[in-house]
Motif scaffolding. Sequence first.
Motif, short mmCIF file in Angstrom:
data_model
loop_
_atom_site.label_atom_id
_atom_site.label_comp_id
_atom_site.label_asym_id
_atom_site.label_seq_id
_atom_site.Cartn_x
_atom_site.Cartn_y
_atom_site.Cartn_z
N ASP A 44 0.84 -1.22 0.00
CA ASP A 44 0.00 0.00 0.00
C ASP A 44 0.86 1.25 0.00
O ASP A 44 0.56 2.23 -0.69
N LYS A 45 1.95 1.23 0.77
CA LYS A 45 2.84 2.40 0.83
C LYS A 45 3.49 2.66 -0.53
O LYS A 45 3.60 3.80 -0.99
N ILE A 46 3.95 1.57 -1.16
CA ILE A 46 4.59 1.72 -2.48
C ILE A 46 3.58 2.24 -3.51
O ILE A 46 3.89 3.14 -4.30
N GLN A 47 2.38 1.68 -3.49
CA GLN A 47 1.35 2.10 -4.45
C GLN A 47 1.00 3.57 -4.29
O GLN A 47 0.80 4.29 -5.28
N GLN A 48 0.99 4.02 -3.05
CA GLN A 48 0.68 5.44 -2.79
C GLN A 48 1.74 6.34 -3.42
O GLN A 48 1.43 7.38 -4.01
N VAL A 49 2.99 5.95 -3.30
CA VAL A 49 4.09 6.73 -3.89
C VAL A 49 3.97 6.74 -5.41
O VAL A 49 4.13 7.78 -6.06
N LEU A 50 3.71 5.56 -5.99
CA LEU A 50 3.57 5.47 -7.45
C LEU A 50 2.40 6.32 -7.94
O LEU A 50 2.48 6.94 -9.01
N ASP A 51 1.30 6.34 -7.18
CA ASP A 51 0.13 7.16 -7.57
C ASP A 51 0.47 8.64 -7.58
O ASP A 51 -0.13 9.42 -8.33
N ASN A 52 1.47 9.02 -6.77
CA ASN A 52 1.90 10.43 -6.72
C ASN A 52 2.99 10.74 -7.74
O ASN A 52 3.63 11.80 -7.66
N LYS A 53 3.21 9.81 -8.68
CA LYS A 53 4.22 9.98 -9.74
C LYS A 53 5.64 10.12 -9.16
O LYS A 53 6.48 10.85 -9.68
N GLN A 54 5.89 9.39 -8.08
CA GLN A 54 7.21 9.41 -7.48
C GLN A 54 7.83 8.01 -7.55
O GLN A 54 7.20 7.07 -8.05
N GLN A 55 9.06 7.89 -7.05
CA GLN A 55 9.82 6.67 -7.26
C GLN A 55 10.14 5.97 -5.94
O GLN A 55 10.14 6.58 -4.86
N VAL A 56 10.47 4.68 -6.06
CA VAL A 56 10.74 3.83 -4.90
C VAL A 56 12.03 3.05 -5.14
O VAL A 56 12.30 2.61 -6.26
N ILE A 57 12.83 2.90 -4.08
CA ILE A 57 13.98 2.00 -4.11
C ILE A 57 13.70 0.86 -3.14
O ILE A 57 13.31 1.08 -1.99
#
Length: 816
Positions: free
Chosen positions: A495-508
């Motif tokens: 859920d945390k990763i999906q929230q970041v992706l929805d905000n057009k941001q990136q994850v490591i």
Amino acid sequence: MFAIAEVILPLALPETLSWYIPEELIAMVRLGQRVEVELGKNKKYSGIVKSLKPQAEFPSLYKPILGIIDDYPIVTETQLKLWSWMAQYFMCSEGEILFAALPNVLKLSSQSIVVYNPENQFEIEQLGGLDQQIFYLIKTQPELSVAEIEKILKVNSITKTLNQFIKHEIVYLKERLEEKYKTKKVSVIQLSPDIANQPQLVPEILEKIKNKADYEKLFLLLLQASKNNNTIIIKDLETVYALKANAGNYFVKKGWAMKSILDISRIHKNSECFTTQILTLSPQQEQAFQNLSNLLDTKAVCLLHGVTGSGKTEVFIKMIQHKIEQGGQALYLLPEIALTVQLCKRLEKYFGEKVQVYHSKFNHHERAEIWHHVLDGKAQVILGSRSALFLPFTNLKLIIIDEEHDYSYKQVQPNPKYHGKNTAIYLGNLLKIPVILGTATPSFETFYNVQTHKYGFVSLTQRYGNARLPQLEFINLKSEEPLPIYNFFTKTLVDKIQQVLDNKQQVIIFHNRRGYDPYWICQLCGDIPTCTNCNVSLTHHKFKQCLKCHYCNKEYELPNACKNCGAYKFKSMNLGTEKLVEACQHIFQHAKIERMDIDTTKGKYSFDTIISNFEAQKINILVGTQMVVKGLDFKNVPLVAVIDADSLLHYVDFRVNERAFQLLEQVCGRAGRNSDHGVFIIQTRNPNHPILQFVQQHDFKKAYDFDLPLRKLYNYPPYFRLLKISAKHPISNTALQFLNEFLFHFKPNAGLYISKPIEPSISKIKNLFIWELILKFPIDFQYTSSQKQHIILISNTLKKQAHFKSVIMSFDVDFV
């Protein structure tokens, strides 16, 4: 008058050897030059002159130097002193250091030349078809190398035939040295000086080539190049300018242009990065710079400690700027090649063409070219991995060791097993120049030197621009079960990763195991497939559809059945980055996902491509091993996640707590570098572990204080220095007997601790069994050098015994 030269050869010889200098060469031989010498019978080598001695009493005992290869030294006297110290300290030969230091193309190769013997009485009729071909080829072209004969006749090997020819005296062998380094040449075309100096002729020429589009285009290109004193590479006519490759012939024939051959650089730089950007420091950075400058007047080595994202690099840049304005050179060391990609761009903004990168991804010719650039002083800012220490600096004024805590600075295999940080500090001492260590997570040895006032200390306590450090959140795997399909992702993390992706941001996403499955296990009998050469489990690589040994790199087909019980069911255990990417692709189906580990970065520009694409936000999720978290600076990453922190905290190593803290704090530092809302998520079954608590508090000092009493109790660094002696042999018992015999002869001084022979956890690699001894020297031990010499002497004496002749010995000083 000097008449004897001590020469270092690129061989693991126990000592350097000397040769007689013929009278006609005496005036030309200098320290650091390459010379050609003969060793043994007809074996020629190129070596480096280490020292020059007066005429020996019995010069006939020495063979003569055959020739001088260079007009000038390609190795400096400082390098020779450094190599001598390294050989003594790290217990290896100067030849091994020379072999590691020089680019391959500067180490001349000796080729076997087949020479026809006209006096042989051999009857050609006795030879078979291929042998007859070889005979006639050698007879008609009397001096060919073995490789040349094989190439001409298109055969894989002529060794068997050659041995017979030598036996019957049809041929004999001699050696020749070949210079492998050649400057890169290219054919160019440029406007004739007559035309360039008479602009009134231009309209006349344009009239003559009117309605000939290719000629008109080429003439205009030549005119433009002439104004900038440039040339046009002929092969670019077709590939770059879409013209016919032979379009220039018309202009040459008319006398309007001329062709020539030019030497060009193999090192391609992006001139778009070259600016004259002015460096502006924040008040905190400016204060750190001033404190460092003042401390370096009294301390040879200083530690710049700064929290992740505090702007240490800008302080380093100003220190470099100060030194090169005085005409000096600066060496900026990094532990990983991946880090050079971003940092090179940043340095080029301030120093332009003065910046030169050096590491193992360059080919041998490129490395040789960089070697000469450093020697000539053309490169003033050298950015590189530990191998950059070997470059021939002529005016080095500053050494920076960034991410100084990183154990990638230690060479593990092959010899010389040197430590880049220790070597850099000695080089600084040799040249009387400052050495600056930089990190957010100092090694405990470095911080101990700070605490005992051996090193100076400056700290940056805030992130640049007052950005906050990431908020650490634990996901307790005991209370929250991972998702059933992918049993390493919890719903909270998804859920945390999906929230970041929805905000057009990136994850490591960080996980320190490569491959797909670290190992397989038979579901019926529990057998685990292992390497036949090494006693380690095989890692499953799904993309290549194989099992692979990560120690000898041997690959195996996927098993159809268990070799132990014949069952057809295997279960994968744990996970690697390859499987992690596959899981992400299924869960986050619209995201662009890439992997960054040793398997995906083997190409020369692999690092550049992945990092550039992530910076350009062409990648949404970057999955990787520790190379994704070491000092990289990404602006659009609010979330960094660790899949399994427990795997970092539970293995047998006295540095386990130190490394876990360093790695997790560095991972954390990649999040929120350009914002106030970075989040760092750790999945663990033990969130109350002391090291995890120290990471949550970003408190390095507590981690240091927690671990140091245990180090002192059990005689580990920083209170003791370590030396590992390894014996390898195809028979395990022979290696063990060797070390037992060594212990019988070795009489350690008081205060030195030595273990009994132990079998390491990986006790067989490449069909060689391994046994080890661990020696511990107190940090103030006065006899370390003599003890090392004593150890080498005993080892060499034992190896002269027939029973131990094939034992492979190795020494690892300050092992990590």
